[in-house]
Design a protein around this motif. Sequence first.
Motif: not given
Length: 110
Positions: A9-11, A16-19, A55-56, A62-63
């Motif tokens: 999860s942290l990875s 930046d985009t995923r956050l 990746i998320l 995310v779902r």
Amino acid sequence: MEQFMALESLSALAHDTRLDVFRLLIKAGPAGMTAGDIAAALEVRANTLSNNLNILSTAKLVRSAREGRSIRYFAEMETMRGLLAFLMEDCCRGAPELCQPVLDKIICDC
């Protein structure tokens, strides 16, 4: 949450985009957002967004749900709650119940 899942999860969030995507989906709440709306809001190309959403999703942050020809994405708040609980597990000198009110305020049942 186990350490491996916390690291995954942290990875996933350490980009930046995923956050930005995850925070946008948190703001969207239970309605979620379509991939096209996310791309437009963040000014990200569709193929770049797709990779980041995968990746998320793999990290269970995310779902998705198919809606005709589009896909709607939602933040998985229970995964975030588990991550925060894992990070705060040993807080307060071994009395995690003291931190529970913090967790309750951070994650709503949106």
